[in-house]
Design an enzyme around this catalytic site. Structure first.
Site, PDB file in Angstrom:
ATOM      1  N   CYS A  73     -18.739  82.092  50.185  1.00 27.06           N
ATOM      2  CA  CYS A  73     -19.148  80.855  50.872  1.00 27.06           C
ATOM      3  C   CYS A  73     -19.789  81.224  52.225  1.00 27.06           C
ATOM      4  O   CYS A  73     -19.120  81.827  53.080  1.00 27.06           O
ATOM      5  CB  CYS A  73     -17.941  79.934  51.061  1.00 27.06           C
ATOM      6  SG  CYS A  73     -16.976  79.709  49.542  1.00 27.06           S
ATOM      7  N   CYS A  76     -18.088  80.678  55.670  1.00 26.34           N
ATOM      8  CA  CYS A  76     -16.642  80.870  55.851  1.00 26.34           C
ATOM      9  C   CYS A  76     -16.240  82.196  56.503  1.00 26.34           C
ATOM     10  O   CYS A  76     -16.550  83.280  55.997  1.00 26.34           O
ATOM     11  CB  CYS A  76     -15.940  80.727  54.507  1.00 26.34           C
ATOM     12  SG  CYS A  76     -14.136  80.752  54.718  1.00 26.34           S
ATOM     13  N   CYS A 113      -1.174  69.940  56.284  1.00 26.99           N
ATOM     14  CA  CYS A 113      -2.034  70.532  55.259  1.00 26.99           C
ATOM     15  C   CYS A 113      -1.975  72.054  55.322  1.00 26.99           C
ATOM     16  O   CYS A 113      -2.229  72.650  56.373  1.00 26.99           O
ATOM     17  CB  CYS A 113      -3.467  70.052  55.456  1.00 26.99           C
ATOM     18  SG  CYS A 113      -4.592  70.745  54.232  1.00 26.99           S
TER      19      CYS A 113
END
Ligand code: SAM
Ligand code: DTB
Ligand code: SF4
Length: 335
Positions: A73, A76, A113
């Protein structure tokens, strides 16, 4: 109003005559092209029909397994192939995670999260994360996890542990995706989202803006999200955080008003979703963040770190909400 604006309004009215979903890319793009006061008004009407417009949800993120990811990605910092200075860690121990969750709860977060830099977890990883989910849930917080691609059975195991939300982003429009990620397909993401839905876990799914995509491609991302059936309960809209060492480190800046417009169309097309003003707030400044709240964003990541990059200081967030006369979810002032 100029002729372009009149055309944009006519296109929106035409789109509204049709059923709201499925949203065509053209209809979303027409919304995005509205005069900003008109777009903001529409977003605010939808927001008020569905939420208290002064309330913001606080979700706290913790990177429970950082770096060393095999994926490519382009944005990232946790992809092993880019030299970003992020070192890989093992999955954190339950006691450490629960201590962080307790601290987040004490600071006012209602959702916790847990993020892991995996392409896809192994079954024994799911067992360990399930233990974390049970522990965080026992604190009375909503739980969310983002662990990469899931198989159906893995999603079910997380559901059985009491997971409330699974975050898995589409990240971009389908036609832009191949320029950003080559190690997995758009369809892989849709498949994971399907497994999450089937398991009865709520879906947290959004994308990243500012990666060099066109306005049409931003509209196409929002149309994809809005056309998921049902659309996600949580929609994180991330602004690219440019990290040294990643291929997108030198990406040109996006006009902040384009970001605001993206939030507004997310609100209009997904009326009951929590639209989360996610990564990139630190770089945005208070005025742009305030415009995003006015455009219908009603959730933020709260805490000084996202996964590996910096988020605003918690005291600054509390001060900003105070300045705007807004408050955290469940903390509406008595007067
Ligand atoms: N590895 C899992 C995955 O990709 O689904 C979970 C963690 S991954 C870091 C979660 C999301 O963070 C990505 O889908 C992306 O939307 C967001 N993200 C990662 N790096 C970012 C950056 N530099 N700027 C903005 N968002 C970013
Ligand atoms: C999401 O959409 N944004 C969050 C969360 N889901 C996991 C992650 C943002 C990461 C920003 C880059 C970093 O801190 O590593
Ligand atoms: Fe890995 Fe997720 Fe980062 Fe992609 S976004 S490199 S899958 S951690």
């Amino acid at each position: 109003m100029g002729s372009t604006e009149v055309q944009a309004m006519a296109a929106v009215q035409q789109a509204e005559k049709q059923a709201a979903a499925p949203w065509s890319v053209a209809a979303v793009e027409a919304l995005m092209a509205l005069p900003l006061p008109e777009l903001m008004h529409r977003a605010q009407v939808v927001h008020r029909e569905n939420f208290d417009p002064c309330e913001v949800e606080f979700a706290t993120l913790l990177s429970v397994k950082t770096g060393g990811c095999p994926e490519d990605c382009s944005y990232c910092p946790q992809a092993a192939r880019y030299d970003t200075g992020v070192s890989a860690t093992k999955l954190m121990e339950p006691a450490e995670v629960l201590a962080a969750a307790e601290a987040a709860k004490a600071a006012g977060a209602t959702r916790f999260c847990m993020g892991a830099a995996w392409r896809s977890p192994k079954d024994r990883d799911i067992e360990k994360v399930s233990e974390l989910v049970r522990g965080v849930k026992a604190l009375g917080m909503e739980t969310c996890a983002t662990l990469g691609m899931l198989e159906g059975g893995q999603a079910q195991a997380l559901a059985d542990a009491g997971l409330d939300y699974y975050n898995h982003n589409l990240d971009s429009a389908p036609e832009f995706y191949g320029q950003i990620i080559k190690t997995r397909e758009y369809q892989d993401r849709l498949d994971t989202l399907g497994h999450v839905r089937t398991a009865g876990v709520k879906v947290c799914c959004g994308g990243i803006v500012g990666m060099g995509e066109s306005r049409r491609q931003r509209a196409a991302l929002i149309a994809q999200l809005a056309n998921l059936s049902p659309y996600p309960e949580s929609v994180p809209i991330n602004h690219l955080v440019k990290v040294e060492g990643t291929p997108l480190a030198d990406q040109a800046d996006l006009d902040p008003l384009e970001f605001v417009r993206t939030i507004a169309v997310a609100r209009i097309t997904m009326p009951t979703a929590r639209v989360r003003l996610s990564a990139g707030r630190r770089q945005m400044g208070e005025a742009v963040q305030a415009m995003c709240f006015m455009a219908g964003a009603n959730s933020i990541f709260f805490g000084e770190k996202l996964l590996t990059t910096d988020n605003p200081e918690t005291l600054d967030d509390v001060a900003l909400l105070g300045k705007l006369g807004m408050y955290p979810r469940g903390k509406k002032p008595a007067h």
